[in-house]
Design a protein around this motif. Structure first.
Motif, short mmCIF file in Angstrom:
data_model
loop_
_atom_site.label_atom_id
_atom_site.label_comp_id
_atom_site.label_asym_id
_atom_site.label_seq_id
_atom_site.Cartn_x
_atom_site.Cartn_y
_atom_site.Cartn_z
N TYR A 164 -21.26 0.56 -15.21
CA TYR A 164 -21.01 1.78 -14.47
C TYR A 164 -20.10 2.71 -15.25
N ASN A 165 -20.45 3.99 -15.27
CA ASN A 165 -19.61 5.00 -15.89
C ASN A 165 -19.05 5.87 -14.76
N PRO A 166 -17.75 5.76 -14.47
CA PRO A 166 -17.18 6.52 -13.36
C PRO A 166 -17.21 8.04 -13.60
N GLU A 167 -17.29 8.48 -14.85
CA GLU A 167 -17.33 9.92 -15.13
C GLU A 167 -18.65 10.57 -14.71
N THR A 168 -19.75 9.80 -14.82
CA THR A 168 -21.06 10.35 -14.45
C THR A 168 -21.55 9.83 -13.11
N GLY A 169 -21.00 8.70 -12.67
CA GLY A 169 -21.50 8.05 -11.47
C GLY A 169 -22.82 7.34 -11.71
N HIS A 170 -23.18 7.13 -12.97
CA HIS A 170 -24.44 6.49 -13.32
C HIS A 170 -24.19 5.11 -13.91
N LEU B 55 -31.63 2.33 -7.54
CA LEU B 55 -31.80 3.52 -8.36
C LEU B 55 -32.89 3.28 -9.40
N GLN B 56 -33.80 4.25 -9.55
CA GLN B 56 -34.85 4.14 -10.55
C GLN B 56 -34.28 4.43 -11.94
N GLY B 57 -34.73 3.68 -12.92
CA GLY B 57 -34.30 3.88 -14.28
C GLY B 57 -35.11 4.93 -15.02
N TYR B 58 -34.56 5.36 -16.14
CA TYR B 58 -35.24 6.27 -17.07
C TYR B 58 -34.53 6.15 -18.41
N LEU B 59 -35.20 6.54 -19.50
CA LEU B 59 -34.53 6.52 -20.79
C LEU B 59 -33.31 7.43 -20.71
N ALA B 60 -32.19 6.94 -21.20
CA ALA B 60 -30.91 7.63 -21.07
C ALA B 60 -30.96 9.06 -21.62
N MET C 77 -32.24 2.42 -24.16
CA MET C 77 -31.15 2.57 -23.21
C MET C 77 -31.71 3.11 -21.90
N VAL C 78 -31.42 2.40 -20.82
CA VAL C 78 -31.85 2.84 -19.50
C VAL C 78 -30.65 3.42 -18.77
N GLU C 79 -30.87 4.51 -18.07
CA GLU C 79 -29.86 5.14 -17.23
C GLU C 79 -30.36 5.10 -15.80
N TYR C 80 -29.46 4.82 -14.86
CA TYR C 80 -29.78 4.80 -13.44
C TYR C 80 -28.83 5.77 -12.74
N GLY C 81 -29.37 6.77 -12.09
CA GLY C 81 -28.53 7.70 -11.36
C GLY C 81 -29.01 9.13 -11.50
N GLY C 82 -28.71 9.94 -10.50
CA GLY C 82 -29.06 11.35 -10.55
C GLY C 82 -30.46 11.66 -10.07
N MET C 83 -31.25 10.64 -9.79
CA MET C 83 -32.61 10.84 -9.34
C MET C 83 -32.66 10.72 -7.81
N ALA C 84 -33.60 11.43 -7.21
CA ALA C 84 -33.76 11.36 -5.76
C ALA C 84 -34.17 9.96 -5.35
#
Length: 178
Positions: free
Chosen positions: A35-41, A68-73, A171-178
């Motif tokens: 978890y990255n607290p700066e992005t919330g992701h 949360l659905q993933g996507y390439l960072a 790299m997968v990122e999770y967050g910011g998606m509906a």
């Protein structure tokens, strides 16, 4: 979850006088997302030697973490890029491409999909103040029809052909998606 909470309750810290900020990163499962607290992701490196960019994109989008659905960072700031690159020390795909139009670098994944952040080659420019971290003065260079971005081992970015065998994962990122 109860075991994790119990373990976290046993943690103690000692902060030195005058120290303004303390960063703590806890990975509660091997290979798990952090978890990255700066992005919330959340972010997760997936080892997958020789995976193509297209297959990495599809695999990332098929992953879920905490609902949360993933996507390439899509690292969109120096702080986010540093956080992500600290978690990977090999060549790993991220969600940028100029396959649609040479020199028009856009995020192809996540909530930033469609956002252009770079125009041109190695001597190009950022678009609308967007962040990029291309290898200084050398990338992107489109050597051999290179249309997809990946991390170098030092956290800078490089462009590669989508089927480059030297890629070790993504790299997968999770967050910011509906």
């Amino acid at each position: 979850e109860a075991q994790i909470n119990a373990a976290l309750k046993t943690l103690t810290t000692q902060i030195n006088a005058g120290q303004e900020k303390v960063d703590i990163s806890i990975d509660v499962q091997p290979g798990g997302a952090v978890y990255n607290p700066e992005t919330g992701h959340f972010y997760q490196y997936i080892a997958s030697p020789s995976i193509t960019w297209g297959n990495a994109k599809a695999a990332a989008e098929a992953r879920y973490f905490n609902g949360l659905q993933g996507y390439l960072a899509t690292p969109t700031s120096a702080a986010e890029n540093a956080f992500i690159s600290d978690k990977v020390s090999v060549a790993a795909w991220i969600g940028a491409s100029d396959a649609g139009s040479e020199g028009v670098w856009k995020w192809e994944t996540g909530p930033e999909a469609g956002t252009q952040f770079w125009s041109g080659g190695a001597s190009g420019t950022a678009v609308n103040g967007e962040y990029s971290n291309w290898k200084s003065g050398a990338e992107p260079n489109n050597a051999g029809d290179e249309d997809y971005a990946h991390y170098l081992t030092n956290g800078q970015w490089n462009d590669f052909a989508g089927n480059n065998a030297s890629i070790q994962g993504y790299m997968v990122e999770y967050g910011g998606m509906a």
